[in-house]
Design a protein around this motif. Structure first.
Motif, PDB file in Angstrom:
ATOM      1  N   UNK A  86       0.841  -1.197   0.000  1.00 34.30           N
ATOM      2  CA  UNK A  86       0.000   0.000   0.000  1.00 34.30           C
ATOM      3  C   UNK A  86       0.878   1.249   0.000  1.00 34.30           C
ATOM      4  N   UNK A  87       1.891   1.262   0.860  1.00 31.95           N
ATOM      5  CA  UNK A  87       2.790   2.412   0.943  1.00 31.95           C
ATOM      6  C   UNK A  87       3.533   2.633  -0.370  1.00 31.95           C
ATOM      7  N   UNK A  88       3.956   1.537  -1.014  1.00 32.50           N
ATOM      8  CA  UNK A  88       4.674   1.677  -2.279  1.00 32.50           C
ATOM      9  C   UNK A  88       3.763   2.231  -3.374  1.00 32.50           C
ATOM     10  N   UNK A  89       2.531   1.765  -3.394  1.00 33.17           N
ATOM     11  CA  UNK A  89       1.590   2.285  -4.381  1.00 33.17           C
ATOM     12  C   UNK A  89       1.298   3.754  -4.155  1.00 33.17           C
ATOM     13  N   UNK A  90       1.103   4.147  -2.888  1.00 37.22           N
ATOM     14  CA  UNK A  90       0.859   5.548  -2.571  1.00 37.22           C
ATOM     15  C   UNK A  90       2.082   6.408  -2.895  1.00 37.22           C
ATOM     16  N   UNK A  91       3.269   5.891  -2.611  1.00 34.68           N
ATOM     17  CA  UNK A  91       4.496   6.632  -2.928  1.00 34.68           C
ATOM     18  C   UNK A  91       4.619   6.874  -4.427  1.00 34.68           C
ATOM     19  N   UNK A  92       4.241   5.883  -5.227  1.00 36.76           N
ATOM     20  CA  UNK A  92       4.310   6.036  -6.679  1.00 36.76           C
ATOM     21  C   UNK A  92       3.291   7.066  -7.166  1.00 36.76           C
ATOM     22  N   UNK A  93       2.101   7.059  -6.592  1.00 35.03           N
ATOM     23  CA  UNK A  93       1.120   8.076  -6.967  1.00 35.03           C
ATOM     24  C   UNK A  93       1.662   9.472  -6.687  1.00 35.03           C
ATOM     25  N   UNK A  94       2.286   9.649  -5.539  1.00 36.68           N
ATOM     26  CA  UNK A  94       2.837  10.964  -5.189  1.00 36.68           C
ATOM     27  C   UNK A  94       3.978  11.340  -6.114  1.00 36.68           C
ATOM     28  N   UNK A  95       4.813  10.376  -6.494  1.00 39.07           N
ATOM     29  CA  UNK A  95       5.909  10.635  -7.429  1.00 39.07           C
ATOM     30  C   UNK A  95       5.372  11.090  -8.783  1.00 39.07           C
ATOM     31  N   UNK A  96       4.226  10.558  -9.170  1.00 38.77           N
ATOM     32  CA  UNK A  96       3.611  10.910 -10.437  1.00 38.77           C
ATOM     33  C   UNK A  96       2.861  12.237 -10.380  1.00 38.77           C
ATOM     34  N   UNK A  97       2.858  12.871  -9.217  1.00 42.04           N
ATOM     35  CA  UNK A  97       2.165  14.143  -9.076  1.00 42.04           C
ATOM     36  C   UNK A  97       0.681  14.015  -8.789  1.00 42.04           C
ATOM     37  N   UNK A  98       0.231  12.805  -8.471  1.00 38.44           N
ATOM     38  CA  UNK A  98      -1.189  12.554  -8.189  1.00 38.44           C
ATOM     39  C   UNK A  98      -1.427  12.644  -6.678  1.00 38.44           C
ATOM     40  N   UNK A  99      -1.113  13.815  -6.141  1.00 43.98           N
ATOM     41  CA  UNK A  99      -1.156  14.010  -4.696  1.00 43.98           C
ATOM     42  C   UNK A  99      -2.564  13.863  -4.145  1.00 43.98           C
ATOM     43  N   UNK A 100      -3.536  14.441  -4.829  1.00 40.82           N
ATOM     44  CA  UNK A 100      -4.915  14.359  -4.347  1.00 40.82           C
ATOM     45  C   UNK A 100      -5.393  12.915  -4.308  1.00 40.82           C
ATOM     46  N   UNK A 101      -5.094  12.152  -5.366  1.00 43.64           N
ATOM     47  CA  UNK A 101      -5.490  10.743  -5.404  1.00 43.64           C
ATOM     48  C   UNK A 101      -4.808   9.957  -4.288  1.00 43.64           C
ATOM     49  N   UNK A 102      -3.536  10.255  -4.031  1.00 44.20           N
ATOM     50  CA  UNK A 102      -2.802   9.535  -2.985  1.00 44.20           C
ATOM     51  C   UNK A 102      -3.397   9.809  -1.608  1.00 44.20           C
ATOM     52  N   UNK A 103      -3.679  11.066  -1.329  1.00 45.17           N
ATOM     53  CA  UNK A 103      -4.208  11.410   0.000  1.00 45.17           C
ATOM     54  C   UNK A 103      -5.618  10.850   0.193  1.00 45.17           C
ATOM     55  N   UNK A 104      -6.471  11.015  -0.801  1.00 44.02           N
ATOM     56  CA  UNK A 104      -7.841  10.515  -0.653  1.00 44.02           C
ATOM     57  C   UNK A 104      -7.862   8.990  -0.543  1.00 44.02           C
ATOM     58  N   UNK A 105      -6.981   8.331  -1.292  1.00 44.43           N
ATOM     59  CA  UNK A 105      -6.895   6.872  -1.203  1.00 44.43           C
ATOM     60  C   UNK A 105      -6.455   6.449   0.191  1.00 44.43           C
ATOM     61  N   UNK A 106      -5.421   7.113   0.723  1.00 43.81           N
ATOM     62  CA  UNK A 106      -4.937   6.765   2.058  1.00 43.81           C
ATOM     63  C   UNK A 106      -6.033   6.960   3.106  1.00 43.81           C
ATOM     64  N   UNK A 107      -6.782   8.052   2.984  1.00 41.47           N
ATOM     65  CA  UNK A 107      -7.873   8.297   3.934  1.00 41.47           C
ATOM     66  C   UNK A 107      -8.953   7.226   3.817  1.00 41.47           C
ATOM     67  N   UNK A 108      -9.269   6.830   2.611  1.00 43.17           N
ATOM     68  CA  UNK A 108     -10.274   5.777   2.416  1.00 43.17           C
ATOM     69  C   UNK A 108      -9.789   4.447   2.974  1.00 43.17           C
ATOM     70  N   UNK A 109      -8.510   4.142   2.785  1.00 42.31           N
ATOM     71  CA  UNK A 109      -7.960   2.900   3.336  1.00 42.31           C
ATOM     72  C   UNK A 109      -8.098   2.893   4.862  1.00 42.31           C
ATOM     73  N   UNK A 110      -7.841   4.021   5.495  1.00 41.38           N
ATOM     74  CA  UNK A 110      -7.873   4.097   6.953  1.00 41.38           C
ATOM     75  C   UNK A 110      -9.290   4.148   7.515  1.00 41.38           C
TER      76      UNK A 110
END
Length: 522
Positions: free
Chosen positions: A492-516
């Motif tokens: 999960x962390x690796x996938x979120x890190x890749x989203x952030x690297x790609x500049x998809x910050x909003x998707x990464x944060x919302x995904x992390x919040x949904x996971x939690x």
């Protein structure tokens, strides 16, 4: 309407029909065989690029070009480039697929799975409908377009699939038209699809489609003649014959048991059962079929259950769910009726502004939405108005978490409704994009925290980024998170890190919040 005897008599003056279509070339086994497949012909203006010499070095590592030949169309539009959202709208580069090969991209699209996380499901749909240059070896064949449409159909994104099909000009290509025909069947626009067929003689109709469209146009005699001729020539199976015969003249079969549906049920088969007054439930059929029960022909209960399935996947607007839940008063209790009642009672209290009643009814309404994994559309509807109220206790906690699941999560993360404990502080940190110095409240929080403190990219991601294969990198990130939720949470962390690297910050944060917050674990 002609009787069966009259239709059989017309066989004497009939002519032979084309043989039934070969098996479809689709990965989706429930597509109707509405037209026969035709061999692909390379466009006249196509340029064939010869393969490299045996000792010539590769253009890129891992093969950005096909091993044998690559076909490109000079000066002509490619169906694979068709999209609904421009790069300016998506923020994606026009060269989304970079140096990838078509086979690699289509395989990545086909293999990507994600359930229960609306943020990632929305990102996947955006990737599929994005306007982008096709891979260099696409050759105008439309393989990437077909893969994108098939994934949209698999996801239940019928509106997006229909719009993409329309943009592609579906009548010109048999494989594309097959998908457009099925979308029309599931959305109740089959008459227009049959009209399109009538105007496209280059498309070879299969028997069932021919009979169905003739009947829909009102030419029942021609439909009966077509069916009986095909039966006499052995071009129709027993199940097809029985279904189509009932469709043409149901009175002949009054009192007789309806045949069991074939497997798989196609949209055309579903529509025929519906037409003979024996509709099949869509609850056990692929998600795309749920759209067929949103219309007025279905009962309110069926509409509600279909809407819940689609809302769970983020495939209908939250306002559509609101409209259905509040359409009328529940006629019974249990299941969907309890959810509708809880929804209506809460909505009434919020509209009236009765704080005490809101606090009483919100927990039950939210629990009922959680039963069908519809918390996010519920939050989309109510998080902002709830944030303006001075709620206390359990209602305040629920309203705060709803705010984190809503599009306004950044501003609502620091609202007065926050309980101020370690959990809410960590959630607010995720919403802000940094959890440094914050205590992770549970094992999943500890697993995904590195994505916001010390991000590490997954193996293979650097190669994709170096070759500008950003679309594939996005799909990799989605797949990693899905895999992580099913077992190895470090992914999960690796996938979120890749989203952030790609500049998809909003998707990464919302995904992390949904996971939690949503507890979607496999």
């Amino acid at each position: 309407m002609p009787t069966r005897a009259a239709a059989l008599a017309l066989i004497l003056c009939s002519t032979a029909l084309p043989l039934r279509a070969e098996a479809p070339l689709s990965a989706i086994d429930w597509l109707s065989q509405s037209v026969t497949a035709k061999p692909h012909v390379v466009a006249p203006n196509a340029t064939v690029i010869p393969p490299a010499a045996p000792n010539e070095p590769a253009v890129a590592k891992k093969g950005a070009l096909p091993e044998d030949v690559a076909v490109s169309v000079i000066g002509g539009p490619s169906p694979d480039a068709v999209g609904l959202l421009s790069p300016a709208a998506t923020g994606f580069p026009h060269d989304l697929w970079g140096l990838a090969r078509t086979a690699e991209v289509t395989a990545a699209i086909r293999d990507t799975r994600i359930e229960g996380l609306p943020a990632l499901q929305g990102l996947l749909v955006t990737i599929l409908i994005a306007e982008a240059s096709p891979p260099a070896d696409a050759g105008g064949r439309g393989e990437l377009l077909i893969a994108r449409i098939d994934k949209l159909l698999e996801l239940g994104a019928l509106d997006q699939a229909a719009a993409l099909l329309a943009e592609a000009g579906h009548v010109k290509n048999p494989e594309v038209f097959r998908r457009a025909f099925d979308v029309a069947l599931l959305t109740g626009t089959e008459d227009q699809a049959c009209t399109d067929l009538a105007r496209a003689p280059e498309l070879a109709l299969t028997l069932t489609t021919r009979v169905f469209c003739l009947a829909r146009s009102g030419d029942w005699s021609a439909a009966a003649l077509t069916l009986r001729t095909a039966q006499a020539l052995g071009h129709v199976s027993g199940v097809e014959d029985e279904l189509l015969s009932r469709f043409l003249d149901p009175d002949l079969f009054e009192g007789e048991p309806v045949p069991d549906p074939p497997k798989p049920v196609t949209p055309l088969v579903w529509r025929i059962y519906d037409a003979i007054g024996e509709p099949l439930s869509t609850s056990t059929l692929p998600l795309a079929f749920a759209h067929a029960e949103l219309g007025p022909r279905a009962g309110w209960k069926a509409q509600l259950e279909a809407a819940e399935r689609l809302a769970r996947a983020g495939m209908i607007p939250a306002n559509q769910l609101l409209g259905l839940y509040t359409q009328k008063k529940p006629a019974a209790s249990g299941g969907v009726w309890d959810r509708a009642e809880a929804f209506q009672n809460f909505d009434t209290a919020l509209t009236a502004g009765d704080l005490g009643t809101i606090e009483q009814r919100l927990p039950l309404a939210y629990a009922r939405m959680a039963d069908v994994e519809a918390e996010v559309p519920f939050a989309d509807l109510y998080a902002l108005p709830l944030s303006k109220l001075k709620l206390t206790g359990d209602a305040a906690r629920i309203a705060y978490e709803m705010g984190l699941l809503s599009p306004d999560y950044r501003s609502l993360a620091t609202s007065a409704l926050s309980p101020g404990d370690a959990r809410s502080l960590f959630l607010a940190g995720v919403a802000a994009g940094s959890v440094k110095g914050l205590n992770a409240p549970d094992s999943m929080a500890r697993a995904l925290a590195p994505a916001f403190t010390n991000p590490v990219l997954p193996a293979g991601a650097e190669d994709l980024l170096a070759q500008k294969r950003l679309g594939e990198a996005m799909l990799m990130a989605i797949s990693l998170i899905d895999t992580g939720l099913k077992g190895d949470t470090t992914q999960v962390a690796k996938g979120l890190a890749l989203l952030r690297k790609l500049g998809l910050e909003d998707a990464a944060r919302r995904t992390a919040l949904e996971v939690l917050l949503l507890e979607r674990r496999g």
